[in-house]
Design a protein around this motif. Structure first.
Motif, PDB file in Angstrom:
ATOM      1  N   VAL A  65      23.337 -52.152 -10.983  1.00 41.04           N
ATOM      2  CA  VAL A  65      23.602 -50.952  -9.841  1.00 41.04           C
ATOM      3  C   VAL A  65      23.452 -51.326  -8.709  1.00 41.04           C
ATOM      4  CG1 VAL A  65      22.743 -48.563  -9.341  1.00 41.04           C
ATOM      5  CG2 VAL A  65      22.770 -49.129 -11.677  1.00 41.04           C
ATOM      6  N   ILE A  66      22.561 -51.962  -8.160  1.00 36.98           N
ATOM      7  CA  ILE A  66      22.589 -52.534  -6.706  1.00 36.98           C
ATOM      8  C   ILE A  66      23.675 -53.550  -6.396  1.00 36.98           C
ATOM      9  CG2 ILE A  66      21.040 -54.088  -5.253  1.00 36.98           C
ATOM     10  CD1 ILE A  66      18.672 -53.056  -6.686  1.00 36.98           C
ATOM     11  N   PHE A  67      24.059 -54.419  -7.353  1.00 34.96           N
ATOM     12  CA  PHE A  67      25.390 -55.127  -7.224  1.00 34.96           C
ATOM     13  C   PHE A  67      26.324 -54.288  -7.077  1.00 34.96           C
ATOM     14  CE2 PHE A  67      28.952 -57.567  -8.293  1.00 34.96           C
ATOM     15  CZ  PHE A  67      28.950 -58.724  -7.542  1.00 34.96           C
ATOM     16  N   LEU A  68      26.721 -53.452  -7.800  1.00 33.48           N
ATOM     17  CA  LEU A  68      27.868 -52.494  -7.829  1.00 33.48           C
ATOM     18  C   LEU A  68      28.173 -51.656  -6.596  1.00 33.48           C
ATOM     19  CD1 LEU A  68      27.967 -51.660 -11.507  1.00 33.48           C
ATOM     20  CD2 LEU A  68      29.767 -53.193 -10.393  1.00 33.48           C
ATOM     21  N   THR A 122      29.338 -63.913 -21.599  1.00 31.64           N
ATOM     22  CA  THR A 122      28.076 -63.667 -20.970  1.00 31.64           C
ATOM     23  C   THR A 122      28.162 -62.230 -20.324  1.00 31.64           C
ATOM     24  OG1 THR A 122      26.248 -64.474 -19.483  1.00 31.64           O
ATOM     25  CG2 THR A 122      28.513 -64.489 -18.706  1.00 31.64           C
ATOM     26  N   VAL A 123      26.839 -61.584 -20.145  1.00 27.34           N
ATOM     27  CA  VAL A 123      26.884 -60.380 -19.335  1.00 27.34           C
ATOM     28  C   VAL A 123      27.235 -60.455 -17.979  1.00 27.34           C
ATOM     29  CG1 VAL A 123      25.233 -59.391 -21.087  1.00 27.34           C
ATOM     30  CG2 VAL A 123      24.425 -60.712 -18.835  1.00 27.34           C
ATOM     31  N   PHE A 124      27.820 -59.239 -17.479  1.00 26.64           N
ATOM     32  CA  PHE A 124      28.347 -59.032 -16.093  1.00 26.64           C
ATOM     33  C   PHE A 124      27.538 -60.045 -15.159  1.00 26.64           C
ATOM     34  CE2 PHE A 124      28.340 -56.691 -11.995  1.00 26.64           C
ATOM     35  CZ  PHE A 124      29.767 -56.865 -11.776  1.00 26.64           C
ATOM     36  N   MET A 125      25.877 -59.514 -14.947  1.00 30.25           N
ATOM     37  CA  MET A 125      25.358 -59.997 -13.998  1.00 30.25           C
ATOM     38  C   MET A 125      25.228 -62.012 -13.954  1.00 30.25           C
ATOM     39  SD  MET A 125      24.814 -57.944 -11.408  1.00 30.25           S
ATOM     40  CE  MET A 125      23.503 -58.545 -10.573  1.00 30.25           C
ATOM     41  N   GLU A 126      25.455 -62.368 -15.068  1.00 27.35           N
ATOM     42  CA  GLU A 126      25.335 -63.719 -15.175  1.00 27.35           C
ATOM     43  C   GLU A 126      26.397 -64.461 -14.984  1.00 27.35           C
ATOM     44  OE1 GLU A 126      23.562 -64.484 -19.021  1.00 27.35           O
ATOM     45  OE2 GLU A 126      21.841 -63.501 -18.429  1.00 27.35           O
ATOM     46  N   GLU A 134      37.334 -60.127 -10.957  1.00 25.11           N
ATOM     47  CA  GLU A 134      38.228 -59.921 -11.895  1.00 25.11           C
ATOM     48  C   GLU A 134      38.101 -58.719 -12.739  1.00 25.11           C
ATOM     49  OE1 GLU A 134      39.709 -62.212 -15.954  1.00 25.11           O
ATOM     50  OE2 GLU A 134      40.057 -63.392 -14.116  1.00 25.11           O
ATOM     51  N   ILE A 135      36.861 -58.392 -13.390  1.00 27.76           N
ATOM     52  CA  ILE A 135      36.567 -57.327 -14.178  1.00 27.76           C
ATOM     53  C   ILE A 135      36.304 -56.224 -13.158  1.00 27.76           C
ATOM     54  CG2 ILE A 135      34.055 -57.582 -14.343  1.00 27.76           C
ATOM     55  CD1 ILE A 135      36.306 -56.771 -17.456  1.00 27.76           C
ATOM     56  N   LEU A 136      35.907 -56.195 -12.084  1.00 29.50           N
ATOM     57  CA  LEU A 136      35.958 -55.108 -11.357  1.00 29.50           C
ATOM     58  C   LEU A 136      37.435 -54.640 -10.712  1.00 29.50           C
ATOM     59  CD1 LEU A 136      32.605 -55.667  -9.175  1.00 29.50           C
ATOM     60  CD2 LEU A 136      33.111 -54.260 -11.246  1.00 29.50           C
ATOM     61  N   ARG A 162      31.341 -44.979  -8.486  1.00 32.08           N
ATOM     62  CA  ARG A 162      32.013 -44.958  -6.961  1.00 32.08           C
ATOM     63  C   ARG A 162      31.778 -43.638  -6.369  1.00 32.08           C
ATOM     64  NH1 ARG A 162      37.293 -47.547  -7.272  1.00 32.08           N
ATOM     65  NH2 ARG A 162      37.770 -45.827  -8.650  1.00 32.08           N
ATOM     66  N   ASN A 163      31.859 -42.680  -7.060  1.00 32.56           N
ATOM     67  CA  ASN A 163      31.593 -41.321  -6.344  1.00 32.56           C
ATOM     68  C   ASN A 163      30.482 -40.914  -6.085  1.00 32.56           C
ATOM     69  OD1 ASN A 163      34.477 -40.717  -6.524  1.00 32.56           O
ATOM     70  ND2 ASN A 163      34.325 -39.361  -8.200  1.00 32.56           N
ATOM     71  N   LEU A 164      29.426 -41.340  -6.808  1.00 30.09           N
ATOM     72  CA  LEU A 164      28.087 -41.222  -6.671  1.00 30.09           C
ATOM     73  C   LEU A 164      27.436 -42.170  -5.711  1.00 30.09           C
ATOM     74  CD1 LEU A 164      26.115 -40.935 -10.233  1.00 30.09           C
ATOM     75  CD2 LEU A 164      26.008 -39.122  -8.605  1.00 30.09           C
ATOM     76  N   THR A 165      27.942 -43.401  -5.529  1.00 31.30           N
ATOM     77  CA  THR A 165      27.631 -44.320  -4.465  1.00 31.30           C
ATOM     78  C   THR A 165      28.158 -43.773  -3.017  1.00 31.30           C
ATOM     79  OG1 THR A 165      27.961 -46.150  -5.756  1.00 31.30           O
ATOM     80  CG2 THR A 165      28.019 -46.729  -3.727  1.00 31.30           C
ATOM     81  N   CYS A 166      29.348 -43.254  -3.030  1.00 28.23           N
ATOM     82  CA  CYS A 166      29.757 -42.795  -1.722  1.00 28.23           C
ATOM     83  C   CYS A 166      29.224 -41.560  -1.366  1.00 28.23           C
ATOM     84  CB  CYS A 166      31.304 -42.156  -1.916  1.00 28.23           C
ATOM     85  SG  CYS A 166      32.277 -43.610  -2.092  1.00 28.23           S
TER      86      CYS A 166
END
Length: 198
Positions: A65-68, A122-126, A134-136, A162-166
């Motif tokens: 979540v922090i990364f995103l 592998t998982v997203f953060m790895e 690419e995935i984002l 994205r809406n919640l982050t904004c």
């Protein structure tokens, strides 16, 4: 103390289910967002290290979540980003008491890890930065879900996040400063709208 906890829980639950459809904010009303920021600030002030402890997300999910959030609104030379504004804490606190958010965000993070495992092993953060990008890039645009239905859940998740982050960013002190919002202020004369460059 128990009454305080119940009232906080009720308020958080109400905030999520009472989303303002016509609000400038995408998910919750401004007053509700301000209250959530105050709750996070109080908790951080009371914590020994001044750190926020996630209420819903696991450590790995919260790191994602922090990364995103940082990817959605990064820090720049003009302003702090979503992380500095407290958007991850804002999102976690709201999610902790709202089953709909838990399903949408928890399920979305699960989808993101599964999609990365299928594509990259592998998982997203790895994943290395180029694979994360690419995935984002695939889930950041609704048109991609129209071309590939397997991206639908990821696109819906990213749009909601994205809406919640904004909302978390633009209702924080950093976000309000970034907007240069001065509130209801009287002016001796109206200077007019600035001219746009041609």
């Amino acid at each position: 103390m128990a009454n305080e906890s119940i009232s906080r829980r009720d308020i958080l639950r109400t905030l999520a289910f009472g989303a303002a459809a016509g609000s400038v904010l995408q998910i919750i009303p401004a007053e509700a967002a301000e209250y959530v920021h105050q709750m996070v600030h109080k908790e951080k002030a009371a914590a020994p290290a001044g750190a926020y402890t996630p209420k819903y997300f696991s450590a790995a999910q919260y790191a994602a979540v922090i990364f995103l959030c940082d990817t959605i609104i990064p820090k720049d030379e003009k302003s702090g980003g979503a992380v500095e504004a407290g958007a991850p804490e804002f999102i976690d606190l709201l999610t902790s008491e709202n089953p709909e958010y838990q399903l949408r965000l928890g399920g979305g993070l699960f989808w993101l890890d599964a999609a990365c495992r299928n594509r990259y092993g592998t998982v997203f953060m790895e994943c290395p930065p180029e694979q994360k990008k690419e995935i984002l890039d695939l889930i950041a645009f609704r048109k991609n879900a129209k071309k590939d239905a397997s991206l639908s859940q990821g696109v819906a998740f990213f749009a909601f996040l994205r809406n919640l982050t904004c909302d978390g960013f633009y209702t924080s002190k950093i976000g309000i400063t970034d907007l240069q919002y001065i509130g209801n202020t009287s002016l001796r004369e109206f200077p007019g709208c600035p001219t746009l460059p041609e």
